[in-house]
Write a protein that holds these residues in place. Sequence first.
Motif, PDB file in Angstrom:
ATOM      1  N   ALA A 682      -9.387   4.928 -19.899  1.00 26.04           N
ATOM      2  CA  ALA A 682      -9.642   4.006 -18.778  1.00 26.04           C
ATOM      3  C   ALA A 682      -8.330   3.564 -18.133  1.00 26.04           C
ATOM      4  N   ALA A 683      -7.302   3.270 -18.993  1.00 22.08           N
ATOM      5  CA  ALA A 683      -5.996   2.844 -18.470  1.00 22.08           C
ATOM      6  C   ALA A 683      -5.357   3.953 -17.648  1.00 22.08           C
ATOM      7  N   GLN A 684      -5.430   5.164 -18.184  1.00 22.93           N
ATOM      8  CA  GLN A 684      -4.874   6.318 -17.458  1.00 22.93           C
ATOM      9  C   GLN A 684      -5.578   6.501 -16.106  1.00 22.93           C
ATOM     10  N   LYS A 685      -6.882   6.320 -16.143  1.00 24.16           N
ATOM     11  CA  LYS A 685      -7.660   6.480 -14.916  1.00 24.16           C
ATOM     12  C   LYS A 685      -7.262   5.414 -13.886  1.00 24.16           C
ATOM     13  N   LYS A 686      -7.100   4.129 -14.393  1.00 21.38           N
ATOM     14  CA  LYS A 686      -6.726   3.028 -13.498  1.00 21.38           C
ATOM     15  C   LYS A 686      -5.326   3.247 -12.930  1.00 21.38           C
ATOM     16  N   ALA A 687      -4.394   3.686 -13.775  1.00 22.85           N
ATOM     17  CA  ALA A 687      -3.023   3.940 -13.317  1.00 22.85           C
ATOM     18  C   ALA A 687      -3.021   5.008 -12.234  1.00 22.85           C
ATOM     19  N   ALA A 688      -3.825   6.044 -12.447  1.00 26.94           N
ATOM     20  CA  ALA A 688      -3.903   7.122 -11.455  1.00 26.94           C
ATOM     21  C   ALA A 688      -4.451   6.595 -10.133  1.00 26.94           C
ATOM     22  N   GLU A 689      -5.488   5.728 -10.244  1.00 21.40           N
ATOM     23  CA  GLU A 689      -6.074   5.155  -9.017  1.00 21.40           C
ATOM     24  C   GLU A 689      -5.062   4.255  -8.295  1.00 21.40           C
ATOM     25  N   ASP A 690      -4.297   3.402  -9.092  1.00 22.38           N
ATOM     26  CA  ASP A 690      -3.289   2.508  -8.495  1.00 22.38           C
ATOM     27  C   ASP A 690      -2.199   3.320  -7.804  1.00 22.38           C
ATOM     28  N   ALA A 691      -1.746   4.356  -8.441  1.00 18.46           N
ATOM     29  CA  ALA A 691      -0.695   5.205  -7.859  1.00 18.46           C
ATOM     30  C   ALA A 691      -1.182   5.818  -6.549  1.00 18.46           C
ATOM     31  N   LYS A 692      -2.437   6.218  -6.571  1.00 13.40           N
ATOM     32  CA  LYS A 692      -3.001   6.835  -5.366  1.00 13.40           C
ATOM     33  C   LYS A 692      -3.047   5.826  -4.213  1.00 13.40           C
ATOM     34  N   LYS A 693      -3.446   4.568  -4.553  1.00 11.21           N
ATOM     35  CA  LYS A 693      -3.513   3.530  -3.529  1.00 11.21           C
ATOM     36  C   LYS A 693      -2.124   3.202  -2.982  1.00 11.21           C
ATOM     37  N   ALA A 694      -1.137   3.104  -3.891  1.00  8.56           N
ATOM     38  CA  ALA A 694       0.250   2.805  -3.478  1.00  8.56           C
ATOM     39  C   ALA A 694       0.760   3.886  -2.537  1.00  8.56           C
ATOM     40  N   GLU A 695       0.469   5.098  -2.860  1.00 11.14           N
ATOM     41  CA  GLU A 695       0.890   6.230  -2.029  1.00 11.14           C
ATOM     42  C   GLU A 695       0.256   6.125  -0.639  1.00 11.14           C
ATOM     43  N   GLU A 696      -1.010   5.734  -0.640  1.00 15.02           N
ATOM     44  CA  GLU A 696      -1.704   5.598   0.647  1.00 15.02           C
ATOM     45  C   GLU A 696      -1.091   4.465   1.487  1.00 15.02           C
ATOM     46  N   GLU A 697      -0.755   3.313   0.822  1.00 17.45           N
ATOM     47  CA  GLU A 697      -0.149   2.171   1.522  1.00 17.45           C
ATOM     48  C   GLU A 697       1.222   2.546   2.093  1.00 17.45           C
ATOM     49  N   LYS A 698       1.983   3.270   1.286  1.00 17.89           N
ATOM     50  CA  LYS A 698       3.334   3.683   1.701  1.00 17.89           C
ATOM     51  C   LYS A 698       3.267   4.576   2.931  1.00 17.89           C
ATOM     52  N   ASN A 699       2.281   5.395   3.016  1.00 19.05           N
ATOM     53  CA  ASN A 699       2.169   6.355   4.119  1.00 19.05           C
ATOM     54  C   ASN A 699       1.576   5.732   5.388  1.00 19.05           C
ATOM     55  N   LYS A 700       1.028   4.495   5.311  1.00 14.29           N
ATOM     56  CA  LYS A 700       0.384   3.892   6.472  1.00 14.29           C
ATOM     57  C   LYS A 700       1.339   3.593   7.625  1.00 14.29           C
ATOM     58  N   PRO A 701       2.583   2.872   7.472  1.00 11.49           N
ATOM     59  CA  PRO A 701       3.494   2.570   8.599  1.00 11.49           C
ATOM     60  C   PRO A 701       3.978   3.811   9.329  1.00 11.49           C
ATOM     61  N   ALA A 702       4.343   4.810   8.593  1.00 12.18           N
ATOM     62  CA  ALA A 702       4.835   6.056   9.211  1.00 12.18           C
ATOM     63  C   ALA A 702       3.750   6.648  10.091  1.00 12.18           C
TER      64      ALA A 702
END
Length: 728
Positions: A682-702
């Motif tokens: 579950a932790a691995q799954k959550k970390a993967a989901e958080d990383a995915k969200k962070a990546e999406e947020e980072k790519n939004k301004p550009a």
Amino acid sequence: MSVVGIDFGAQSTKIGVARNKGIDIITNEVSNRQTPSLVGFNARSRAIGESAKTQETSNLKNTVGGLKRLIGRSFGDPDLQVEQEYSTAPICDVNGQAGVEVNYLGKKEKFTAIQLVAMYLQKIKDITSKELRLPVSDVTLSVPAWFTDVQRRAMIDAGDIAGLNVLRLINDTTATALGYGITKLDLPGPEEKPRRVMFVDIGYSDYTASIVEFRKGELNVKSTAYDRHFGGRNFDKALTEHFADEFKEKFKVDIRTHPKAWARTLAAAEKLKKVLSANPQAPLSIESLMEDVDVRAMVKRDELEDMVRPLLDRITVPVEQALAEAKLKAEDIDHIEMVGGCTRVPAVKEAISKFFGKNLSFTLNQDEAIARGCAFSCATLSPVFRVRDFSVHDIVNYPIDFTWEQSPDIPDEDTSLTVFSRGNVMPSTKILTFYRKQAFDLEARYAKPEQLPGKLNPWIGRFSVKGVKADANNDFMICKLKARLNLHGILNVESGYYVEDMEVEEPVPEEGEKKEGDAMDTDAANGEEQPKKTRKVKKQVRKGDLPIVSGTAGIDQAAKEALTERENAMYMEDKLVAETDEKKNELESSIYELRDKIDGVYSEFASDDEKDKLRAKLTDVEDWLYEEGEDTTKSVYVSKMDEIRFISGPIIQRYREKVEAEREAVRKAEEEAAAKKRADIAAQKKAAEDAKKAEEEKNKPAAAEADAEMKDAPADADAAQGETGEKQ
């Protein structure tokens, strides 16, 4: 509710049951698909089937085989002399019936063949119940086609004593034919030429040939012929006689004077015969046969065939008789199906094939075909199973006459009539008419006693018709009797009634059939119903019943109940002996097991004092077991077991508690490990989901800047174009 078919053989019995949308042959307690047809007696109990076979050589005089060859026979029957040659137990007279005298529970006892068959069927019932885990009641039982009314009644009586409801006694070859036909989907239709099949069944003690015609949904037996003294046992005996001469000359031992040596040689000869069916020669070797002498021999297949040459010369006789009776020739037969263990003998196959001039068929299981057919027959008669409709029409094998006293009022009256002729379809019902002024008797007997097996009494039964009297005018009473040869092949006068000639009115059939929609006469068309025309005719009208008192060869109800009670008592005695032996074995094995474990797995859970007490108790019980306790009651063994448990119980309890605690600890550890694994996942799954969200947020301004640039680009271009235009 179970559906069971029993192929009751002279050497062994096979049991077929309907289940899993088919027929299974079930196994006995030692996983064999056939159970020896033997009943043995000893000082403590009976041994039936496999257990009787195990002790046969050491208990020859108290082990009975060939049960179906004895049932329904009188002691004076010359066929019993033949059976005594194959029986190691002495055949004796029991109230006129064939039976045996054996040592049972330490004293001489006599049992009739009906009792012996009932004992054996009780064992077959037990085997089936344990396999199916259901109570067994309804069965179909196979019998030889040559069985007479008295033998068939005896089989039904034996089934009743064993607690079985015999739905049908079916002839061996008829059962085989049913098993063959009911599974065939390519049988000819009602208007087409029937498929004719010859069934050749050669078993352990007899040989039957039947011609059967098949059409879609039915079989008709056209003829049956037999040789009652042709089978595998004749081959075994011929080999044993040969070895007796050879051993006497070569090894100076005479097995004819030593029953156990004879029995061992006979068993070895049977195995040798089977080997010779597949090989041109085979060896025989028996250690310490008698007088510490080892014997050896070698036999070729040709030599065996020479030994049984008189037998092989008779091999086509039943086939020829069956063809003659059916008024057919060899070329009229479409297939020749071979069943029975003895049809594996090459000389037998070769002779039959040569007679017909065509290849033989072996599409059925040679050993189990009858049992399968019996199970199909039982399924068709049972309301529990749905089976493809298939009619079975067997035939009468012996013609039956009825005889009666001549009426004093009818001086020229015939006093006998052949009611069922040989070849008549069976089951069958015939109505007999008599004109009488008083009660009368009639007797049924076989018309041709010379055709019966051995010297069986041709008498079948006596039937007394009561309630007959002259009418008010002193005229005859018209008596109607219903004689029926039923499914089992057993004859009874089932019912009687009297009729009177009376004038009755019946409608007169009109000329031409009126069809629906045809123009009717005017009145009918107007809805007025015309009266129907009638006429007076003389008809026989049933007026009342006539009581019938039957006297047949079957056992009367009181005697049957007494035999059933005796059988149940012996069965319970056997059960108690088996349970006693089980408790004795349990006590013995517990002594050895505890003695081993007290210094092993139980060691840390007992104090030295407890260990000493347990060892002393085990030694005491062991000494008792091999001295006084060799033969005692079940309750004594149970009490001795309780004495040991009183000391060993606390020790075993501590051991079990520790084992249970360890199991619980292991279970908890496994649960914790599983929970940790689930949490990690579950932790691995959550970390993967958080990383995915962070990546999406980072790519939004550009992405937003790129959009803005794209929106401004067209405006600049227009402006530039406008400027250019102004300059021009």
